[in-house]
Motif scaffolding. Sequence first.
Motif, short mmCIF file in Angstrom:
data_model
loop_
_atom_site.label_atom_id
_atom_site.label_comp_id
_atom_site.label_asym_id
_atom_site.label_seq_id
_atom_site.Cartn_x
_atom_site.Cartn_y
_atom_site.Cartn_z
N THR A 169 -4.32 71.30 3.84
CA THR A 169 -3.53 71.83 5.03
C THR A 169 -2.85 70.62 5.73
N ILE A 170 -1.68 70.70 6.10
CA ILE A 170 -0.56 69.71 6.87
C ILE A 170 -0.79 69.49 8.17
N TYR A 171 -0.82 68.21 8.49
CA TYR A 171 -0.79 67.99 10.01
C TYR A 171 0.35 67.07 10.27
N THR A 172 1.03 67.29 11.58
CA THR A 172 1.97 66.52 11.90
C THR A 172 1.91 66.45 13.48
N LEU A 173 2.58 65.18 14.17
CA LEU A 173 2.29 64.89 15.44
C LEU A 173 3.73 64.23 15.83
N ARG A 176 6.03 61.12 20.71
CA ARG A 176 5.92 60.89 22.40
C ARG A 176 5.32 62.30 22.61
N SER A 177 4.69 62.38 23.85
CA SER A 177 3.96 63.74 24.26
C SER A 177 4.92 64.10 25.52
N GLY A 178 5.48 63.15 25.95
CA GLY A 178 6.50 63.79 27.20
C GLY A 178 6.09 63.12 28.35
N VAL A 179 4.65 62.75 28.66
CA VAL A 179 4.17 62.35 29.69
C VAL A 179 3.06 61.64 29.59
N LEU A 180 2.83 60.47 30.15
CA LEU A 180 1.94 59.29 29.91
C LEU A 180 0.26 59.99 29.98
N THR A 181 0.27 60.92 30.62
CA THR A 181 -1.04 61.45 30.93
C THR A 181 -1.39 62.76 29.84
N ARG A 182 -0.11 63.31 29.17
CA ARG A 182 -0.22 64.54 28.40
C ARG A 182 -0.77 64.14 27.07
N PRO A 183 -1.78 64.98 26.49
CA PRO A 183 -2.19 64.74 25.19
C PRO A 183 -0.96 64.90 24.02
N PHE A 184 -1.25 64.51 22.86
CA PHE A 184 -0.23 64.59 21.69
C PHE A 184 -0.58 65.86 20.94
N PRO A 185 0.40 66.86 21.02
CA PRO A 185 0.00 68.21 20.21
C PRO A 185 0.06 67.92 18.96
N VAL A 186 -0.83 68.62 17.95
CA VAL A 186 -1.05 68.51 16.47
C VAL A 186 -0.76 69.78 16.07
N TYR A 187 0.49 69.79 15.16
CA TYR A 187 0.89 70.88 14.60
C TYR A 187 0.15 71.01 13.01
N ARG A 188 -0.26 72.30 12.67
CA ARG A 188 -0.96 72.33 11.46
C ARG A 188 -0.34 73.58 10.71
N TYR A 189 0.01 73.13 9.53
CA TYR A 189 0.66 74.07 8.54
C TYR A 189 -0.24 74.79 7.52
N ASP A 195 0.66 76.38 13.42
CA ASP A 195 0.06 76.46 14.95
C ASP A 195 -0.40 75.18 15.37
N ILE A 196 -0.93 75.30 16.45
CA ILE A 196 -1.42 73.94 17.39
C ILE A 196 -2.84 74.10 17.67
N PRO A 197 -3.91 73.81 16.72
CA PRO A 197 -5.21 73.92 17.07
C PRO A 197 -5.83 72.96 18.07
N PHE A 198 -5.26 72.08 18.21
CA PHE A 198 -5.86 71.02 19.22
C PHE A 198 -4.98 69.88 19.58
N SER A 199 -5.08 69.06 20.42
CA SER A 199 -4.13 67.97 20.85
C SER A 199 -5.41 66.71 20.81
N VAL A 200 -4.28 65.59 20.47
CA VAL A 200 -5.08 64.14 20.61
C VAL A 200 -4.69 63.56 22.03
N PRO A 201 -6.10 63.37 22.55
CA PRO A 201 -5.93 62.68 23.93
C PRO A 201 -5.17 61.24 23.88
N THR A 242 -13.24 69.87 12.75
CA THR A 242 -14.05 71.04 12.02
C THR A 242 -13.40 72.25 12.78
N GLY A 243 -12.83 72.98 11.77
CA GLY A 243 -12.10 74.12 12.20
C GLY A 243 -11.12 73.88 13.22
N ASP A 244 -11.04 74.40 14.58
CA ASP A 244 -10.13 74.34 15.26
C ASP A 244 -10.57 73.18 16.46
N ARG A 245 -11.37 72.29 15.98
CA ARG A 245 -11.65 71.26 17.02
C ARG A 245 -11.71 69.84 16.37
#
Length: 301
Positions: A169-173, A176-189, A195-201, A242-245
């Motif tokens: 599985t491929i992951y890319t980030l 920048r997240s756009g806002v200092l308090t916004r997590p970084f989205p993780v895109y999964r292929y 899809d976006i299963p989770f984000s990084v704080p 683990t899965g989507d976590r």
Amino acid sequence: MPRAALAALIGAATLWLAATEHARANGAGPEAEYLGSYGWRVDAPGFGGFSGLELSGDGHSFIAVTDKGWIAEGSLSRAPSGAVSGVALGRLARLKDTEGGPVSRYDIDAEGLALRDDGRLFVSFESVHRVWTYRDTRTEAAWLPRHPDFRGLQNNSSLEALAIGPDGTIYTLPERSGVLTRPFPVYRYRNGDWDIPFSVPRYGPYLVVGADFGPDGRFYLLERHLSGIFGFQTRVRSFGITGDRLEDERVLLETGPGRHDNLEGIAVWRDDDGAIRLTMLSDDNLNGFQRTEFVDYRLLP
């Protein structure tokens, strides 16, 4: 000081303190032992600006891409400490586009690099936000589908980090997240779709610059902050997936300003003693005030 500037300063300080407290709470400290740095310089067209790195399983062969659309292959010598002590450049050439020609001036900004077990390469790009795949380092590119979000990412701060999980599985980030308090989205292929299963704080002013999966199956994230005239700071975190976590966050490394240059590429591997190693490569931004360097750390048991 103007009221707006004071508010911004207080906000930045608050975020920094929160990041420091988070690091302490999550075990930041002597998690990684510094082994050494090696400055690398080659007088050749296309050298410099390295932003993505992959190593062989034994840490002695490398592939790297630059943000000017070049790809390098070579081998590393290592000192008894395990740190890089020499670099033999085998090949430095332009990345190819989907027609087999050199990437054009608007398509060159390669940032992330991931190598599959069968030798297939994946490269993430800024400007035209995308991931291309190559059969090997010499072949033409092929498109991966694009997530709808990609078109709206910031021009010089998009798909900076790229990694392949143990199951392919491929992951890319984005950087920048756009806002200092916004997590970084993780895109999964996987299975032909994103899809976006989770984000990084996001903690403090650090930005995402590189990622890799280690031989332990954990997801390693390289982050960087430019601390004004004092230089760059580096942070490495790792996570279990683990899965989507995303779980079990660990702060492995956090340096003071100026300890290293602009580290953007990271490769995680295991040495002959069974220790997890972090090898990182800096982007000198093609200017004489910075340097290209390999930096090595070993995770402590």
